[in-house]
Design an enzyme around this catalytic site. Structure first.
Site, PDB file in Angstrom:
ATOM      1  N   MET A   1       2.296  -6.507   5.080  1.00  0.00           N
ATOM      2  CA  MET A   1       1.939  -5.233   4.406  1.00  0.00           C
ATOM      3  C   MET A   1       1.052  -4.261   5.376  1.00  0.00           C
ATOM      4  O   MET A   1       1.287  -3.100   5.251  1.00  0.00           O
ATOM      5  CB  MET A   1       1.398  -5.602   3.080  1.00  0.00           C
ATOM      6  N   GLU A   2      -0.014  -4.928   6.013  1.00  0.00           N
ATOM      7  CA  GLU A   2      -0.551  -4.192   6.724  1.00  0.00           C
ATOM      8  C   GLU A   2       0.150  -3.331   8.035  1.00  0.00           C
ATOM      9  O   GLU A   2      -0.096  -2.198   8.139  1.00  0.00           O
ATOM     10  CB  GLU A   2      -1.801  -4.649   7.579  1.00  0.00           C
TER      11      GLU A   2
ATOM     12  N   MET B   1      -2.934  -6.035  -5.583  1.00  0.00           N
ATOM     13  CA  MET B   1      -2.636  -7.597  -5.405  1.00  0.00           C
ATOM     14  C   MET B   1      -2.789  -7.919  -3.803  1.00  0.00           C
ATOM     15  O   MET B   1      -2.665  -9.107  -3.648  1.00  0.00           O
ATOM     16  CB  MET B   1      -1.675  -8.352  -5.768  1.00  0.00           C
ATOM     17  N   CYS B   2      -2.907  -7.026  -3.047  1.00  0.00           N
ATOM     18  CA  CYS B   2      -3.101  -7.300  -1.708  1.00  0.00           C
ATOM     19  C   CYS B   2      -4.530  -7.635  -1.260  1.00  0.00           C
ATOM     20  O   CYS B   2      -5.408  -6.903  -1.679  1.00  0.00           O
ATOM     21  CB  CYS B   2      -2.783  -5.883  -0.737  1.00  0.00           C
ATOM     22  N   HIS B   3      -4.632  -8.958  -0.494  1.00  0.00           N
ATOM     23  CA  HIS B   3      -5.703  -9.471  -0.023  1.00  0.00           C
ATOM     24  C   HIS B   3      -6.614  -8.487   1.070  1.00  0.00           C
ATOM     25  O   HIS B   3      -5.831  -8.120   1.930  1.00  0.00           O
ATOM     26  CB  HIS B   3      -5.973 -10.886   0.494  1.00  0.00           C
TER      27      HIS B   3
ATOM     28  N   ASP C   1       3.351  15.497   8.820  1.00  0.00           N
ATOM     29  CA  ASP C   1       2.265  16.411   8.397  1.00  0.00           C
ATOM     30  C   ASP C   1       2.005  17.445   9.683  1.00  0.00           C
ATOM     31  O   ASP C   1       1.807  18.495   9.490  1.00  0.00           O
ATOM     32  CB  ASP C   1       1.109  15.720   7.944  1.00  0.00           C
TER      33      ASP C   1
END
Length: 158
Positions: free
Chosen positions: A112-113, A76-78, A127
């Site tokens: 969100m980004e 749902m993220c644009h 890692d």
């Protein structure tokens, strides 16, 4: 007061928010987080003496890539036009801290980004140094990603 959830339709099904009618604005979000590491690993990072290579440069690239691809991993993220990404690493006494600032001009925010940039950047650090962090039992005692949060959000409307 009844709260409306914009990611759910009238039947309770998940949906993407319609931002079509919103005006474009300048938006910025900043997130940060940290990874706790051993003294030896931190010293190796600072000396650029990690077997896999330059940890912070590799993590910076990973963070930027994650910002650019957030719409592909968060439902749902644009997909938004990223106008700038800034990454800042700080090596402290027991941790590496990463701050990611994201800017866009668009109809929806970029929190969100910024969060994706931080979490991926810190995962890349892990890692790159996991061989340094592993104990005799193959475990990572004390190694942890923590404190990931949005620390700033701004919207400059026209």
């Amino acid at each position: 007061m009844t709260e409306e959830f914009t990611h759910v339709d009238e039947d309770g099904d998940a949906q993407m928010v319609d931002v079509g009618e919103k005006a474009e604005s300048e938006r910025r979000a900043v997130a940060r987080g940290a990874i706790r590491l051993t003294d030896g690993t931190l010293a190796a990072i600072e000396a650029d003496d990690v077997e896999k290579g330059d940890v912070l440069t590799t993590a910076r690239i990973g963070a930027i890539q994650a910002v650019k691809h957030t719409w592909e991993t968060i439902p749902m993220c644009h997909q938004i036009p990223i106008t700038n990404v800034e990454t800042e690493f700080s090596v402290g006494d027991d941790r590496v801290e990463l701050t990611v600032a994201v800017e866009t001009v668009g109809k929806t925010g970029c929190e969100m980004e910024a969060l994706e940039g931080v979490t991926t950047g810190l995962n890349v650090v892990w890692d790159m140094v996991k061989a340094n962090e592993k104990d005799d039992d193959g475990q990572y005692p004390g190694t942890a990603i923590e404190g990931v949060e949005v620390v700033e959000k701004s919207v400059e409307r026209p």
